[in-house]
Scaffold this active site. Structure first.
Site, mmCIF file in Angstrom:
data_model
loop_
_atom_site.group_PDB
_atom_site.id
_atom_site.type_symbol
_atom_site.label_atom_id
_atom_site.label_comp_id
_atom_site.label_asym_id
_atom_site.label_seq_id
_atom_site.Cartn_x
_atom_site.Cartn_y
_atom_site.Cartn_z
ATOM 1 N N GLY A 10 -4.441 -9.406 1.930
ATOM 2 C CA GLY A 10 -4.714 -8.105 1.326
ATOM 3 C C GLY A 10 -4.043 -7.036 2.167
ATOM 4 O O GLY A 10 -4.646 -6.485 3.101
ATOM 5 N N ILE A 11 -2.766 -6.775 1.865
ATOM 6 C CA ILE A 11 -2.015 -5.823 2.705
ATOM 7 C C ILE A 11 -1.912 -4.481 1.982
ATOM 8 O O ILE A 11 -0.833 -4.005 1.637
ATOM 9 C CB ILE A 11 -0.626 -6.414 3.086
ATOM 10 C CG1 ILE A 11 -0.805 -7.837 3.645
ATOM 11 C CG2 ILE A 11 0.102 -5.543 4.100
ATOM 12 C CD1 ILE A 11 -1.753 -7.933 4.851
ATOM 13 N N GLY A 12 -3.084 -3.925 1.699
ATOM 14 C CA GLY A 12 -3.140 -2.580 1.130
ATOM 15 C C GLY A 12 -3.352 -1.596 2.267
ATOM 16 O O GLY A 12 -2.875 -1.799 3.387
ATOM 17 N N VAL A 14 -6.097 -0.838 4.047
ATOM 18 C CA VAL A 14 -6.842 -1.335 5.213
ATOM 19 C C VAL A 14 -6.067 -2.459 5.900
ATOM 20 O O VAL A 14 -5.890 -2.449 7.124
ATOM 21 C CB VAL A 14 -8.258 -1.834 4.811
ATOM 22 C CG1 VAL A 14 -9.011 -2.307 6.047
ATOM 23 C CG2 VAL A 14 -9.055 -0.739 4.117
ATOM 24 N N ARG A 84 -13.133 1.293 -4.237
ATOM 25 C CA ARG A 84 -13.768 2.180 -5.235
ATOM 26 C C ARG A 84 -13.036 3.513 -5.328
ATOM 27 O O ARG A 84 -12.324 3.931 -4.403
ATOM 28 C CB ARG A 84 -15.239 2.380 -4.937
ATOM 29 C CG ARG A 84 -15.537 3.090 -3.645
ATOM 30 C CD ARG A 84 -17.025 3.336 -3.514
ATOM 31 N NE ARG A 84 -17.401 3.619 -2.143
ATOM 32 C CZ ARG A 84 -18.514 4.221 -1.792
ATOM 33 N NH1 ARG A 84 -19.386 4.597 -2.717
ATOM 34 N NH2 ARG A 84 -18.795 4.447 -0.527
ATOM 35 N N ASN A 97 -14.196 -8.335 -7.151
ATOM 36 C CA ASN A 97 -13.849 -8.772 -5.796
ATOM 37 C C ASN A 97 -14.402 -10.163 -5.463
ATOM 38 O O ASN A 97 -13.798 -10.894 -4.673
ATOM 39 C CB ASN A 97 -14.280 -7.733 -4.764
ATOM 40 C CG ASN A 97 -13.342 -6.533 -4.766
ATOM 41 O OD1 ASN A 97 -12.312 -6.547 -5.453
ATOM 42 N ND2 ASN A 97 -13.669 -5.492 -4.019
ATOM 43 N N VAL A 120 -13.718 -7.988 4.970
ATOM 44 C CA VAL A 120 -13.743 -6.519 4.917
ATOM 45 C C VAL A 120 -13.994 -6.021 3.483
ATOM 46 O O VAL A 120 -14.591 -4.968 3.268
ATOM 47 C CB VAL A 120 -12.412 -5.927 5.462
ATOM 48 C CG1 VAL A 120 -12.413 -4.403 5.390
ATOM 49 C CG2 VAL A 120 -12.176 -6.369 6.906
ATOM 50 N N ASN A 122 -15.265 -5.103 -0.213
ATOM 51 C CA ASN A 122 -16.596 -4.644 -0.656
ATOM 52 C C ASN A 122 -17.003 -5.256 -1.993
ATOM 53 O O ASN A 122 -16.140 -5.667 -2.756
ATOM 54 C CB ASN A 122 -16.560 -3.121 -0.820
ATOM 55 C CG ASN A 122 -16.961 -2.409 0.458
ATOM 56 O OD1 ASN A 122 -17.878 -2.811 1.151
ATOM 57 N ND2 ASN A 122 -16.244 -1.328 0.756
ATOM 58 N N HIS A 175 -24.072 -2.800 4.195
ATOM 59 C CA HIS A 175 -23.110 -1.685 4.135
ATOM 60 C C HIS A 175 -23.225 -1.004 2.769
ATOM 61 O O HIS A 175 -22.353 -1.091 1.916
ATOM 62 C CB HIS A 175 -21.700 -2.240 4.354
ATOM 63 C CG HIS A 175 -20.630 -1.212 4.405
ATOM 64 N ND1 HIS A 175 -20.676 -0.110 5.232
ATOM 65 C CD2 HIS A 175 -19.454 -1.110 3.723
ATOM 66 C CE1 HIS A 175 -19.578 0.613 5.049
ATOM 67 N NE2 HIS A 175 -18.833 0.032 4.137
HETATM 68 N N1 LIG Z 1 -16.179 -3.190 4.975
HETATM 69 C C1 LIG Z 1 -15.812 -1.939 5.024
HETATM 70 O O1 LIG Z 1 -16.390 -1.149 5.766
HETATM 71 C C2 LIG Z 1 -14.635 -1.468 4.219
HETATM 72 C C3 LIG Z 1 -13.924 -0.330 4.586
HETATM 73 C C4 LIG Z 1 -12.820 0.061 3.835
HETATM 74 C C5 LIG Z 1 -12.465 -0.678 2.704
HETATM 75 N N2 LIG Z 1 -13.188 -1.763 2.364
HETATM 76 C C6 LIG Z 1 -12.841 -2.584 1.211
HETATM 77 O O2 LIG Z 1 -11.643 -3.293 1.528
HETATM 78 C C7 LIG Z 1 -10.941 -3.594 0.320
HETATM 79 C C8 LIG Z 1 -9.484 -3.174 0.461
HETATM 80 O O3 LIG Z 1 -9.395 -1.756 0.544
HETATM 81 P P1 LIG Z 1 -7.944 -1.047 0.589
HETATM 82 O O4 LIG Z 1 -8.195 0.397 0.732
HETATM 83 O O5 LIG Z 1 -7.062 -1.747 1.534
HETATM 84 O O6 LIG Z 1 -7.461 -1.352 -0.911
HETATM 85 P P2 LIG Z 1 -5.958 -1.419 -1.441
HETATM 86 O O7 LIG Z 1 -6.011 -1.327 -2.905
HETATM 87 O O8 LIG Z 1 -5.124 -0.452 -0.683
HETATM 88 O O9 LIG Z 1 -5.494 -2.902 -1.032
HETATM 89 C C9 LIG Z 1 -6.010 -4.052 -1.589
HETATM 90 C C10 LIG Z 1 -4.921 -5.094 -1.561
HETATM 91 O O10 LIG Z 1 -5.455 -6.344 -1.997
HETATM 92 C C11 LIG Z 1 -4.402 -7.013 -2.650
HETATM 93 N N3 LIG Z 1 -4.914 -8.120 -3.450
HETATM 94 C C12 LIG Z 1 -5.667 -8.084 -4.567
HETATM 95 N N4 LIG Z 1 -5.904 -9.365 -4.994
HETATM 96 C C13 LIG Z 1 -5.300 -10.191 -4.109
HETATM 97 C C14 LIG Z 1 -5.186 -11.604 -3.995
HETATM 98 N N5 LIG Z 1 -5.751 -12.433 -4.878
HETATM 99 N N6 LIG Z 1 -4.475 -12.120 -2.960
HETATM 100 C C15 LIG Z 1 -3.894 -11.306 -2.063
HETATM 101 N N7 LIG Z 1 -3.958 -9.960 -2.118
HETATM 102 C C16 LIG Z 1 -4.658 -9.416 -3.127
HETATM 103 C C17 LIG Z 1 -3.749 -5.915 -3.484
HETATM 104 O O11 LIG Z 1 -2.437 -6.287 -3.921
HETATM 105 C C18 LIG Z 1 -3.726 -4.763 -2.472
HETATM 106 O O12 LIG Z 1 -2.535 -4.733 -1.725
HETATM 107 C C19 LIG Z 1 -11.727 -2.880 -0.786
HETATM 108 O O13 LIG Z 1 -12.580 -3.799 -1.425
HETATM 109 C C20 LIG Z 1 -12.519 -1.827 -0.037
HETATM 110 O O14 LIG Z 1 -13.677 -1.441 -0.731
HETATM 111 C C21 LIG Z 1 -14.276 -2.164 3.091
HETATM 112 O O1 LIG Z 2 -16.627 3.675 0.938
HETATM 113 C C1 LIG Z 2 -15.965 2.703 0.578
HETATM 114 O O2 LIG Z 2 -15.927 2.318 -0.591
HETATM 115 C C2 LIG Z 2 -15.089 1.988 1.575
HETATM 116 C C3 LIG Z 2 -15.816 1.565 2.811
HETATM 117 O O3 LIG Z 2 -16.913 0.766 2.518
HETATM 118 C C4 LIG Z 2 -16.201 2.723 3.678
HETATM 119 O O4 LIG Z 2 -17.370 2.822 4.049
HETATM 120 O O5 LIG Z 2 -15.311 3.517 4.030
#
Ligand SMILES: NC(=O)c1ccc[n+]([C@@H]2O[C@H](COP(=O)([O-])OP(=O)(O)OC[C@H]3O[C@@H](n4cnc5c(N)ncnc54)[C@H](O)[C@@H]3O)[C@@H](O)[C@H]2O)c1
Ligand SMILES: O=C(O)C[C@H](O)C(=O)O
Length: 313
Positions: A10-12, A14, A84, A97, A120, A122, A175
């Site tokens: 997941g190279i978005g 985060v 989200r 997810n 990581v 959600n 969380h």
């Molecule tokens: N735990 C926490 O505190 C926390 C904090 C921030 C974000 N998050 C969660 O982390 C996740 C990612 O956030 P983000 O901002 O990087 O999102 P983003 O949209 O920038 O990146 C998500 C990436 O996942 C990739 N992806 C989707 N399906 C895939 C698969 N099957 N195989 C490989 N890659 C796949 C997408 O192509 C995209 O590059 C979200 O669910 C977000 O809610 C959690």
């Molecule tokens: O708020 C979100 O959806 C992303 C993450 O869980 C956060 O707390 O930043």
């Protein structure tokens, strides 16, 4: 330390921030990046490799596209899935997810049998549960990042209120909107928070902490926070890779601790080369016990939904 390899799926926002932060630290030999967006991931791998060459980091960053080549990692961080947008809760991401998580973890577990998974995506606690079931790994090897992030947000809001001091904050529970900041465990220059701020001020800090994620979602409009989540994830990775045995609040399946079982939530964990090496049981006040129970029940509801929809056992 031996040869160390970290994989990130997941190279978005985060995932790429974790890769960059980790590569700058020069604490692992290789970082594998995997995402559905192949050229994008290759570009990120090149960009980070070129950035770190100026600071002499020896970490090699490689984008891989096949499941077979994403193998033999010591740690696999999973940040794949959707984030989200304004108007959504983290729980709204559950079904999308969970499907992504199940698919990824089945392959990751097949080719990375000894890895520790750091989840990581959600809604965090439910995703840790999904990863635990899909991998069949022991619970000490399937951990979730959230408590460090929520605690660092709380520390930030205290610092914003009183100015720079040594602040140690601790947030337990899931969380979600009902996360549980521990007031006695939160210290300003070693003094418990309730001896530094009054009740209303503390209530305000708690509310700001709980809203820390959504505040950024509303401002960004396109997704959610990534620098602070990446920093928190790298702290977990570093403690595991270097066997530092630091104690951080992280999500894990409880098996009797705090009086709960078969549910995932955030508790203080000693993080070392075996993943979670110990779960620390903090003494909770009467109100904190009630809040912790509410928070655990929210996660239980999500797990029940996953089971009802045959997304997990
Ligand atoms: N735990 C926490 O505190 C926390 C904090 C921030 C974000 N998050 C969660 O982390 C996740 C990612 O956030 P983000 O901002 O990087 O999102 P983003 O949209 O920038 O990146 C998500 C990436 O996942 C990739 N992806 C989707 N399906 C895939 C698969 N099957 N195989 C490989 N890659 C796949 C997408 O192509 C995209 O590059 C979200 O669910 C977000 O809610 C959690
Ligand atoms: O708020 C979100 O959806 C992303 C993450 O869980 C956060 O707390 O930043």
């Amino acid at each position: 330390m031996g040869y160390k390899k970290v994989g990130i799926v997941g190279i978005g926002n985060v995932g790429s921030s974790i890769a960059y932060n980790l590569a700058l630290k020069n604490i692992c030999n290789k970082i594998l990046l995997k995402d559905l967006r192949e050229d994008f991931t290759k570009a990120i791998a090149l960009d980070i490799s070129q950035a770190i060459s100026s600071v002499n980091s020896k970490t090699i960053i490689e984008a891989v596209h096949s499941d077979e080549k994403f193998k033999d990692c010591d740690i696999v961080v999973i940040t794949a899935g959707i984030a989200r947008k304004p108007g959504m809760s983290r729980d709204d991401l559950l079904f999308t997810n969970a499907k992504i998580m199940n698919l990824i973890v089945q392959n990751v577990a097949k080719y990375n049998k000894d890895a520790i998974l750091v989840i990581v995506s959600n809604p965090l606690d439910a995703m840790v549960y999904s990863a635990l079931k899909a991998s069949n790994f022991p619970r000490n090897k399937v951990l979730g990042m959230a408590g460090i992030l929520d605690s660092s947000r709380m520390a930030y809001f205290i610092k914003e209120k009183i100015g720079y001091k040594k602040i140690e904050a601790m947030v337990l529970g899931g969380h979600g909107d009902d996360m549980v900041p521990l007031i006695k465990e939160t210290k300003v220059d070693g003094v418990p928070l309730d001896e530094v701020l009054n009740e209303n001020e503390i209530k305000n800090i708690i509310q700001k902490t709980r809203n820390g994620g959504i505040e950024i979602v509303k401002l960004l409009q396109t997704g959610s926070a990534y620098y602070a989540p990446a920093q928190a994830t790298v702290l977990m990775v570093e403690s595991i890779l270097k066997d530092k045995k630091l104690t951080y609040p992280c999500a894990i399946e409880l098996q009797g601790e705090y009086g709960y079982e078969n549910v995932v939530t955030g508790v203080p964990i000693v993080l070392g080369k075996n993943g979670a090496e110990e779960i620390i049981e903090k003494k909770l006040s009467k109100q904190e016990k009630i809040d912790f129970n509410n928070s655990v029940n929210s996660v239980k509801t999500l797990i029940k939904k996953l089971k009802e929809n045959s997304l997990n056992q």
